[in-house]
Design an enzyme around this catalytic site. Structure first.
Site, short mmCIF file in Angstrom:
data_model
loop_
_atom_site.label_atom_id
_atom_site.label_comp_id
_atom_site.label_asym_id
_atom_site.label_seq_id
_atom_site.Cartn_x
_atom_site.Cartn_y
_atom_site.Cartn_z
N LYS A 99 34.78 33.54 21.82
CA LYS A 99 35.89 32.57 21.82
C LYS A 99 36.40 32.36 20.39
CE LYS A 99 33.92 29.93 25.63
NZ LYS A 99 33.20 28.73 26.01
N GLU A 143 28.36 24.71 34.03
CA GLU A 143 27.83 25.49 35.12
C GLU A 143 26.59 24.80 35.68
OE1 GLU A 143 29.28 29.62 35.95
OE2 GLU A 143 30.02 27.96 34.78
N CYS A 181 49.06 60.72 57.35
CA CYS A 181 50.27 61.02 58.12
C CYS A 181 50.64 62.50 58.10
CB CYS A 181 51.45 60.18 57.60
SG CYS A 181 52.00 60.67 55.96
N GLU A 225 36.73 44.35 52.99
CA GLU A 225 35.42 44.99 53.00
C GLU A 225 34.54 44.43 54.13
OE1 GLU A 225 34.34 46.03 48.45
OE2 GLU A 225 35.04 44.00 48.84
N SER A 258 39.90 31.57 34.77
CA SER A 258 38.75 32.45 34.63
C SER A 258 38.85 33.15 33.29
CB SER A 258 38.67 33.44 35.78
OG SER A 258 39.93 33.84 36.18
N ASP A 283 35.68 43.22 56.94
CA ASP A 283 36.18 43.80 58.18
C ASP A 283 35.64 45.21 58.40
OD1 ASP A 283 37.58 41.55 58.76
OD2 ASP A 283 39.52 42.29 58.01
N CYS A 341 51.14 60.48 48.45
CA CYS A 341 51.86 60.80 49.69
C CYS A 341 53.26 60.23 49.53
CB CYS A 341 51.16 60.16 50.89
SG CYS A 341 52.21 60.00 52.33
N TYR A 343 29.77 23.88 28.43
CA TYR A 343 30.23 24.72 27.32
C TYR A 343 31.70 24.52 26.95
CZ TYR A 343 31.19 27.18 31.65
OH TYR A 343 31.57 27.47 32.92
N LYS A 376 27.32 33.91 28.72
CA LYS A 376 28.08 33.55 29.91
C LYS A 376 27.08 33.24 31.02
CE LYS A 376 31.65 34.95 33.13
NZ LYS A 376 30.86 34.98 34.37
#
Ligand code: IVH
Length: 777
Positions: free
Chosen positions: A320, A196, A447, A35, A82, A37, A468, A248, A138
């Site tokens: 959790k 955090e 193409c 993105e 994560s 680029d 395609c 946490y 969170k």
């Protein structure tokens, strides 16, 4: 484009690129390299047309700097994972003007259904009908890990890539909220706490005002400011910044145990660590629902909404499982544990309104044509959005999206914006339904080959898409595959994304990803990324780095390679699960398990089509009914047979792999292209193998402890507990923290306590350290 328009866009792009440079330098990019680029490409294009816009300080004239790497890199004792997200879909009501209350009710229903689905999966996995949860906010800050050894702050780290992070001990010591010593009488040998760091909204505004007054650049948001500050090399600066922290979770620990997550949160608070002010224990999924409505969205009373009751930004809630012993029994995902899930309440996701200028069609790595919304640029949650995915043709029709429409857009995950709905009252006269095939003249826009309609699986669901078919020849597919292959989540080959991949294909240096391994530093260094007149070479330094990364990629584990091959319908999670049950690519190509799953899908389809009760296709004569009944009995018997084989083959460990994905993998390796890839890998000496065992205890087939659950207790003589865990995982077993009837072995060291008693009571096999070592080989 007029000069004035070009100038305006130029200003916008420069600001956008600067913002992303800052985010990148702080180590927390907001968008993908691709993105980025694209932004650069657009800027270059503008400056080529209007050269006077290219001032000397334009980003096109500067090299993007690498993130700061001056800190010592340290390996995490346990990987920092994560969290998986669930996102309740916000289907608009059918009415022209959606009724607000009805919409809220639908949103709630959706959310609760999503929670319930998560709960149902876990119930199955744990074999219980009631699970206790903790629901908590969170925090939208920057993750940190702090080690306390014998109660004293010994190490502070960033999350980094989850396996390795930066040692920022000195910086964290400057944060007032983080105690240098734990408040406990008999502190344990080790307690790692995770949380955090953040800057509160109020402090952030004051801090920015000060920065601006001093002529310094302000930060775009509190999270960026936090990340940037933590990465300051001069720790004295940190003390001047209003950083706080909240914890946490616990990570690695020695000499201390917890039973539940609630106990962890209470204990951390008792030890003097800052914890969250609001979290709730919910005894079962009904209580989660009530708690969510009452405390999180607070019945849509903005003043009582959870976000307004906390000093820091939050971007969701985490659900959790409360009992820690259950954590080890829930199979982890590729990058996330199985015991928790994040949910972003729909009312928290800010939408924006803009105009859909056009719909373009992109060709992806598997040839799927994806419609993309080209929008009037609009600012949304920290960045300017000019494009949004429209997913597929069906979605466009379902939402009745037409060119010229005013649309509501929103960021679904963190980065990819999507069109939520159309503001019908603002539709211009004469707007026509969008016809994808007509818009590309019935051909692949890259193409010109034929396109076909096909079933694909997207995130577990089956969808219909145009594709395609020119797999081997389509330049868009080729460069997308190369880019995909090189991306961080696949083989992590630095800086071969976006324009570089495109140019490698365009200049004929690379036809398919494995051609990358033929590249030399000289060849790659001389690659012209510009045009024939305006040459801009890739450079030897970049090339050397890329070649080194290529060499490194050869030893990456099997799941990364499966993913990198860009097999249709095989995402990151599917690849991970395939690697859990297959030892190598060759094994995958011939997999009986996959053949069975494919057959099962075919049988199910035949059964429903053939059913004598079919409403769509009822039998026409009594004879036909009889014949179909007979055939159905045969099918049922066959299904039972294949099903039991599939179960034995380990299907439970591949919930994501359905008939579509299985067929897709087999087709891929049976194709000329797939066979060629296997052959070339062999020639290149690349033999990716199964490393999934080291990902958190999921059992693999190979190994002496395959499928076994092992608990360790007491102090071992020759290794730390973590070493023992690593050994168990490497031998194919999984680690658990508590003894149950399901435990296969208890490894005992010195001073073993209650676990030994319990194991003996339950008849669990007890082994000592030498026996354990022998067992692991
Ligand atoms: S639990 C396995 N609880 O969000 C991860 N994480 O998107 C255990 N985060 O990596 C983390 N608030 O850095 C947990 N209440 C919370 C959190 C939280 C924020 C971060 C954390 C995690 C990321 C996942």
């Amino acid at each position: 484009m007029t000069h004035a328009q070009a100038k305006a866009r130029h200003v916008e792009l420069v600001a956008e690129i600067h913002k992303h440079d800052r985010a990148y330098e702080s180590g927390h990019p907001l968008i993908s390299d691709y993105e980025y680029d694209q932004l650069e490409k657009e800027l270059k294009g503008l400056e080529e047309k209007f050269p006077e816009l290219a001032t000397p300080d334009s980003p096109t004239k500067k090299v993007r700097t690498e993130p700061l790497t001056k800190f010592k890199r340290v390996r995490h004792l346990e990987p920092m994972l994560s969290l998986d997200k669930i996102q309740a879909s916000d289907r608009p009501t059918k009415d022209e003007e959606p009724d607000d209350n009805k919409r809220k009710r639908l949103q709630d229903e959706n959310t609760v259904n999503e929670f319930a689905r998560f709960d149902a999966t876990l119930q199955k996995q744990l074999g219980t009908s009631r699970i206790e949860y903790v629901l908590e906010p969170k925090v939208d800050g920057v993750s940190i890990s702090v080690h306390y050894r014998h109660g004293k702050l010994a190490l502070g780290m960033t999350r980094g890539d989850g396996r390795e992070g930066d040692d920022i001990t000195e910086n964290l010591k400057q944060i007032r909220d983080i105690p240098h010593e734990l408040k406990m009488k008999q502190p344990p040998a080790l307690l790692e706490v995770r949380g955090e760091a953040y800057i509160s909204q109020k402090d952030f505004e004051v801090m920015n005002a000060k920065l601006e007054a001093a002529g310094d650049e302000a930060f775009p948001n509190a999270r960026n400011a936090t990340a940037g500050t933590l990465k300051q090399l001069d720790s004295r600066l940190i003390a001047e910044r209003p950083l706080s922290a909240v914890f946490y979770a616990v990570g690695a620990r020695e000499g201390i145990e917890f039973e539940t997550h609630a106990e962890v949160l209470e204990s951390l608070k008792k030890f003097g660590l800052p914890t969250q002010a609001h979290w709730w224990v919910c005894k079962g999924i009904e209580e989660v629902r009530e708690c969510y409505l009452k405390n999180v969205v607070a019945h849509y009373d903005e003043r009582r909404d959870l976000r307004s009751r906390l000093p820091y930004e939050i971007d969701g809630v985490v659900l959790k499982v409360n009992k820690l012993a259950d954590w080890a029994r829930l199979p982890p995902k590729a990058k996330a544990p199985g015991y928790a899930i994040v949910h972003k309440p729909i009312p928290w996701i800010m939408p924006a309104e803009t105009v859909l200028k056009a719909i373009t069609v992109q060709v992806g790595r598997t040839g799927v044509l994806t419609p993309v919304a080209e929008l009037e640029p609009v600012f949304l949650q920290g960045s300017t959005i000019a494009r949004a995915t429209l997913h597929n043709e069906e979605e466009i029709h379902r939402k009745d999206i037409r060119i010229g429409d005013t649309v509501i857009i929103r960021k679904a995950g963190m980065v990819i914006p999507e069109v939520v709905e159309v503001v019908k009252s603002k539709r211009p006269a004469g707007a026509k339904p969008f016809d994808l095939v007509a818009s590309v003249g019935g051909k692949c826009p890259a193409c010109g080959s034929a396109i076909v309609k096909e079933k694909i699986s997207a995130g577990g669901r089956e969808e219909v898409a145009w594709r395609c078919e020119n797999v081997a020849g389509c330049p868009a597919q080729k460069s997308r595959r190369v880019e995909f292959f090189a991306q961080r989540r696949a083989l992590d080959i630095e800086s071969l994304g976006g324009i570089v991949a495109e140019k490698l294909v365009e200049r004929g240096l690379v036809n398919e990803p494995l051609d990358l391994f033929k590249l030399t530093v000289e060849k790659l260094g001389a690659l012209n990324l510009g045009t024939d007149d305006g040459e801009r070479v890739y450079g030897e330094k970049n090339a050397a780095k890329a070649v080194e990364a290529l060499e490194r990629s050869k030893t990456l584990p099997l799941n990364r390679w499966i993913y990198a091959l860009a097999i249709p319908n095989v995402g990151e999670e599917t690849a991970y699960q395939l690697a859990l049950t297959h030892g190598s690519l060759e094994e995958l190509a011939e997999s009986q398990l996959l053949q069975d799953i494919r057959e099962l899908g075919e049988l199910e389809t035949e059964r429903s089509r053939n059913s004598p009760q079919s409403r769509k296709n009822p039998p026409k004569t009594p004879e036909e009914k009889l014949a179909r009944e007979k055939r159905n009995d045969e099918i049922k018997a066959r299904i039972a047979e294949v099903e039991s084989r599939v179960e034995q083959g380990g299907k439970a460990r591949m919930p994501e792999v359905g008939a579509v994905a299985a067929a897709s993998v087999l087709d891929f390796f049976a194709s000329v292209y797939g066979k060629k890839i296997l052959k070339r890998l062999k020639e290149l000496g690349i033999h990716p193998v199964n490393e999934a065992a080291d990902k958190g205890g999921a059992p693999t087939r190979a190994g002496a402890l395959a499928g076994k659950t092992v608990v360790v207790t007491g102090t071992l003589a020759t290794m730390s507990r973590d070493d023992a865990f690593a050994k168990i995982r490497a031998a194919g077993g999984s680690v658990s923290n508590s003894i149950s009837a399901k435990t296969d072995f208890l490894v005992v060291g010195e001073n073993a306590g209650s676990k030994l008693d319990k194991a003996q009571k339950l008849g669990v096999k007890v082994i000592d350290e030498p026996q354990f070592l022998k067992m692991c080989g």
